[in-house]
Design an enzyme around this catalytic site. Structure first.
Site, PDB file in Angstrom:
ATOM      1  N   CYS A   1     -13.866  -0.127   7.034  1.00 42.51           N
ATOM      2  CA  CYS A   1     -12.861  -0.634   6.095  1.00 42.51           C
ATOM      3  C   CYS A   1     -12.780   0.252   4.858  1.00 42.51           C
ATOM      4  CB  CYS A   1     -13.224  -2.042   5.638  1.00 42.51           C
ATOM      5  SG  CYS A   1     -13.473  -3.206   6.998  1.00 42.51           S
TER       6      CYS A   1
ATOM      7  N   ARG B   1     -22.331  -4.460   7.874  1.00 46.25           N
ATOM      8  CA  ARG B   1     -21.977  -5.880   7.952  1.00 46.25           C
ATOM      9  C   ARG B   1     -20.687  -6.094   8.753  1.00 46.25           C
ATOM     10  NH1 ARG B   1     -19.266  -8.814   3.898  1.00 46.25           N
ATOM     11  NH2 ARG B   1     -19.481  -7.082   2.425  1.00 46.25           N
TER      12      ARG B   1
ATOM     13  N   CYS C   1       0.814  -1.219   0.000  1.00 48.08           N
ATOM     14  CA  CYS C   1       0.000   0.000   0.000  1.00 48.08           C
ATOM     15  C   CYS C   1       0.845   1.265   0.000  1.00 48.08           C
ATOM     16  CB  CYS C   1      -0.945  -0.006   1.192  1.00 48.08           C
ATOM     17  SG  CYS C   1      -1.941  -1.491   1.248  1.00 48.08           S
TER      18      CYS C   1
END
Lengths: 380, 138
Positions: free
Chosen positions: A198, A187, A80
């Protein structure tokens, strides 16, 4: 030694681009950066292109797309931190006196490469027992809650803030504000983290044109922002188990950058940090020395990290709101810093911002604190 | 494979399994400074000595942190509990946790290494791996 200046920036919309690929997106970002710099593309002397899952010589494909052949070009992979590492390599080429005009591009077409949870490389012992990146950060969140008493609701305020900033950013993946309840009802991904905690699977690219002092005299456009430091470190091997709620790797990378720029964390006006997950933003800003260890969730609660707050964090929306096209991420952070420091950030403008910090941290390998960490300091 | 049903270790370099169903996680001990590492290393990160020996770690440790993974890659059926256990040698090792409901787990609880069936090889043959289980239940 010459200074390094960011003269042109470009960035595609971050999001899903089903009719495009990493090459097209990279080319679009490059052309925008060239137009923003206001230079002839033939002035570019070398290129560094960060990407993770795009395969061999994606950088060469991008430059072929825009008619530039023959340049020295390195494709850069550092998970990343790939795009941020490309910027560092580009800046080194200038500081070394080898080149005067260099482009760094970060690109990723992630939606075509992968879905769901990112995992470490399959060769890794932790991948073999089911490690996922959300799982690892969820474990760090659990530990942070245990040590410092952070509540699940406090943690939810980070995606609420970042998606609120993203809602004001026309290039962001998510353009909708959310509430704490939205976070808590989304979720479950890895307890205690939920979907809104996220960063998403995003396609996108960004590019920056860097120049030396000499090139600035000839081709500068009066809108350049100085790249005062660009540092990179890899995580140390654990000789004994270390805290997972504090990041020496982030601090050491930042300390070197602060020293090079001649500033301290107290001088920073705003930052773009690697919020791949909500808890990650906490760990980053505390690791950077911008907030005391164990204090950031309460600072967020007080609004200190909002645009208009004491120390705005991720005004672009961050990885959670703007999106996280792995290779593109680190370059896009610098695009945001430049636009803020130029005063071109529109409704997201941080008034009077003079010093901005960008931080990336990528990759997971067994037994080391983190794989690749970068810090960039831009000064108006 | 054997009468006890203990098959081939899923990662022979990292997990030693014996026919009686016992086993140990493996790593390195530096003969020069005494530091331990998981997995096996070529040189010591503490003192850079290359005089390392492969050792079997203790089978009991303390849970550092955990999560319930609810989204993973196809090779792993969700949900499963994942945790980091700190062993007395000074290594922290990740593993799945079994034998306890998530709501009953607490950070700091003692865990033991358990040698168990864990997935299959490319030809579908069962492999033996490890999980951590709370010490009380064993």
């Amino acid at each position: 030694m010459t200074d390094v200046h960011v003269v042109g920036v470009g960035m595609t919309r971050f999001g899903k681009h089903p009719d495009s690929d990493a090459t097209d997106l990279g080319a679009a970002a490059f052309l925008e950066a060239i137009a923003d710099a206001g230079i002839d593309p033939r002035l570019v002397e070398s290129a560094y292109v960060g990407h993770v899952f795009q395969g061999m010589v994606t950088g060469q494909r991008i430059l072929a797309q825009v008619g530039l052949a023959g340049l020295p070009l390195s494709n850069v992979e550092n998970a990343c931190s790939s795009g941020a590492t490309a910027i560092r390599e580009a800046s080194l080429a200038i500081r070394a006196g080898e080149n005067d005009v260099v482009v760094a591009i970060g690109t990723e077409h992630l939606t075509s490469k992968f879905a769901g949870a990112l995992t470490p490389d399959p060769s890794d012992p932790e991948a073999a027992v089911g490690a996922t990146m959300p799982g690892v950060y969820a474990m760090r969140a659990r530990r942070y809650m245990e040590e410092f008493g952070m509540t699940r609701e406090q943690l939810a305020l980070i995606p609420v803030k970042n998606k609120s900033n993203a809602a004001q950013n026309p290039l962001a993946h998510f353009r909708k504000e959310i509430t704490v309840e939205d976070v808590l009802e989304s979720r479950a991904i890895a307890d205690p983290l939920r979907l809104h905690d996220c960063s998403p699977v995003t396609d996108g690219s960004a590019a920056v044109i860097l120049m030396s002092d000499t090139a600035m005299k000839k081709y500068g456009n009066g809108r350049a922002i100085r790249l005062a430091a660009s540092t990179l470190r890899s995580g140390s091997v654990d000789v004994e188990p270390t805290s997972m709620t504090y990041e020496p790797l982030t601090w050491l990378t930042a300390k070197e950058a602060y020293d090079k720029a001649g500033i301290g964390p107290e001088d920073v006006d705003f930052a773009e940090v690697h919020d791949c997950f909500s808890i990650a933003e906490v760990l980053r800003v505390e690791g950077l020395g911008l907030f005391e260890q164990g204090s950031y969730p309460w600072a967020v609660e007080r609004g200190e990290a909002n645009i208009g707050g004491r120390l705005p964090i991720n005004p672009s929306g961050g990885l959670i709101g703007k999106g996280h096209p792995l290779g593109g991420t680190g370059v896009a952070q610098v695009v945001e810093l430049v636009r803020q420091l130029r005063g071109e950030a529109g409704v997201r403008q941080i008034e009077g911002a003079r010093i901005g910090v960008a931080h990336c941290r990528g990759g997971k390998a067994v037994g080391i604190e983190g794989a690749a960490c970068t810090v960039q300091i831009l000064v108006r | 494979m054997s009468g006890s049903g203990v098959g081939v270790s899923f990662r022979p370099g990292e997990l030693e399994v014996r026919p009686d169903g016992t086993g140990n996680l493996l790593g390195s001990r530096c003969r020069a400074c005494g530091a331990h590492f998981f997995p096996v290393r070529e040189a010591c990160a503490g003192c850079l000595s290359q005089d390392l020996e492969t050792v079997a770690f203790s089978t009991e440790g303390i849970l550092y942190t955990y999560t319930v993974v609810r989204q993973s890659i196809p090779a792993f059926e969700v949900p499963y509990i994942l945790g980091y256990v700190d062993f007395p040698e000074g290594v922290r090792i990740m593993g799945q946790i079994a034998g306890i409901e998530p709501g009953d787990i607490t950070i700091g609880m003692p865990m033991v290494l358990s040698i168990e069936p864990f997935g299959t090889d490319d030809d579908g043959n069962p492999l033996t791996g490890y999980r951590f289980r709370p010490r009380e239940t064993n």
